[in-house]
Design an enzyme around this catalytic site. Structure first.
Site, PDB file in Angstrom:
ATOM      1  N   SER A 220     -10.125  -8.421   0.460  1.00  0.00           N
ATOM      2  CA  SER A 220      -9.204  -8.653  -0.651  1.00  0.00           C
ATOM      3  C   SER A 220      -7.843  -8.077  -0.288  1.00  0.00           C
ATOM      4  CB  SER A 220      -9.744  -8.025  -1.939  1.00  0.00           C
ATOM      5  OG  SER A 220     -10.016  -6.646  -1.767  1.00  0.00           O
ATOM      6  N   MET A 221      -6.817  -8.907  -0.445  1.00  0.00           N
ATOM      7  CA  MET A 221      -5.465  -8.535  -0.022  1.00  0.00           C
ATOM      8  C   MET A 221      -4.485  -8.515  -1.190  1.00  0.00           C
ATOM      9  SD  MET A 221      -5.310 -10.549   3.637  1.00  0.00           S
ATOM     10  CE  MET A 221      -5.894 -12.107   2.969  1.00  0.00           C
ATOM     11  N   GLY A 222      -4.993  -8.188  -2.366  1.00  0.00           N
ATOM     12  CA  GLY A 222      -4.128  -8.093  -3.533  1.00  0.00           C
ATOM     13  C   GLY A 222      -3.489  -9.425  -3.863  1.00  0.00           C
ATOM     14  N   SER A 223      -2.172  -9.414  -4.062  1.00  0.00           N
ATOM     15  CA  SER A 223      -1.457 -10.628  -4.456  1.00  0.00           C
ATOM     16  C   SER A 223      -1.434 -11.690  -3.355  1.00  0.00           C
ATOM     17  CB  SER A 223      -0.020 -10.277  -4.850  1.00  0.00           C
ATOM     18  OG  SER A 223       0.668  -9.703  -3.746  1.00  0.00           O
ATOM     19  N   GLY A 225      -4.090 -12.705  -1.735  1.00  0.00           N
ATOM     20  CA  GLY A 225      -5.299 -13.511  -1.796  1.00  0.00           C
ATOM     21  C   GLY A 225      -6.485 -12.867  -1.109  1.00  0.00           C
ATOM     22  N   GLY A 255     -11.186  -6.314  -7.748  1.00  0.00           N
ATOM     23  CA  GLY A 255     -12.040  -6.309  -6.568  1.00  0.00           C
ATOM     24  C   GLY A 255     -13.506  -6.443  -6.935  1.00  0.00           C
ATOM     25  N   ASP A 256     -13.910  -5.771  -8.012  1.00  0.00           N
ATOM     26  CA  ASP A 256     -15.288  -5.872  -8.495  1.00  0.00           C
ATOM     27  C   ASP A 256     -15.594  -7.291  -8.945  1.00  0.00           C
ATOM     28  OD1 ASP A 256     -15.264  -3.089  -8.162  1.00  0.00           O
ATOM     29  OD2 ASP A 256     -14.604  -2.782 -10.222  1.00  0.00           O
TER      30      ASP A 256
END
Length: 314
Positions: A220-223, A225, A255-256
């Protein structure tokens, strides 16, 4: 049936304030107390998609009872181990400028006999589960090797184990080679021991992890994607989805939500392309909601319908 393991659950106290001034008296606009912890958030999302879920972990005291009641109200099975010390509280302060400040208590001291009881209960409770999700931190008295031990037990029973952890818990957990890990960028850098920049670098790191025995890596790379790399016969396939631009309401639990989406997708035999779209859509829908782990399925479906999967080149 899917089991979620939250060794260090918490009552999440979310505070909204117009502004926060350090070293001063701050008045808040409203406060919400909800059951929290990474595995609890996973269970919340899965129950909204009508999946059968049971929740394991340690609960104690008043905060523990609040979480136990919430789990039962959401329709998940209570399979927690009761301990004598109080379950922790986590404080999330959300200010109007968009900043989120978190204060996370370490959690209760777990006695040796309580840990032994949990491990025995874990083996019994996951017998009817196909997927086991192990998430979050561990409380005092539970060392990082416990994650690897739980993963090994579940794998030996033929279960698919999804691991979402950080620090020593992640480093020790990967040694047992779970079915999937979901690091964020910081966790991936810590795991690899180096700085990681750009999609190609993320793909290289994920490929290295897969080559060491973990067949699925979701980063997961935040904004930016999510990148999903997986072992496919004698090669590695990769899929990337750019997250849409949104005004974030509360990013806690996103993330969850991605982990829950992955578990849902695997349980329902979805393709890799549909899996990563589901992960991004539900994660983004969570960020649009005030309460972490509570999403609008309609909004998630709308987001998913507009997502495009790209195949990164090696």
């Amino acid at each position: 049936m899917i089991a979620t393991v939250t060794l260090n659950p918490a009552v999440d106290k979310t505070i909204h304030a117009s502004r926060i001034v350090l070293g001063s008296v701050n008045r808040v606009d409203d406060v919400i107390n909800i059951a929290g912890g990474k595995g609890i958030n996973v269970a919340k999302v899965l129950r909204q998609y009508d999946m059968d879920v049971k929740c394991l972990g340690f609960l104690g005291g008043y905060c523990g009872e609040l979480i136990r009641d919430s789990v039962e109200m959401m329709g998940a099975k209570d399979a927690f181990t009761t301990v004598k010390n109080e379950t922790r509280t986590s404080i999330n302060i959300i200010s109007e400028d968009g900043y989120i400040t978190e204060f996370l208590e370490p959690g209760p001291q777990i006695a040796e006999d309580e840990l032994k009881s949990f491990v025995e209960n874990f083996e019994k409770e996951i017998e009817d589960c196909d997927i086991v999700v192990i998430s979050g931190s561990s409380p005092v008295g539970v060392d990082a090797s416990t994650y690897a031990k739980l993963i090994t037990i579940a794998k030996d029973m033929g279960k698919k184990v999804l691991l979402d952890a950080s620090g020593d818990n992640l480093r020790e957990g990967v040694k047992a080679c779970p079915f999937m890990i979901k690091p964020n960028m910081r966790e991936l850098e810590n795991l690899m021991g180096r700085r990681i920049q750009g999609i190609q670098d993320v793909l290289s790191a994920a490929s290295s992890i897969i080559e060491n025995g973990i067949p699925n890596v979701v980063v997961s790379m935040g904004s930016k994607g999510i990148l999903y790399a997986r072992k496919s016969e004698d090669k590695i396939d990769a899929y990337y989805v750019q997250a849409p631009t949104i005004r974030v309401v509360n990013s806690v639990g996103s993330g969850d939500s991605a982990v829950a989406a992955f578990a849902f997708s695997i349980a329902n035999g979805m393709s890799p392309e549909d899996t990563i779209k589901k992960c991004v859509a539900i994660s983004v829908a969570n960020a649009l909601s005030l309460e972490n782990g509570v999403i609008s399925k309609e909004k998630a479906d709308e987001i998913e319908s507009n997502l495009k999967v790209t195949i990164p080149a090696f």
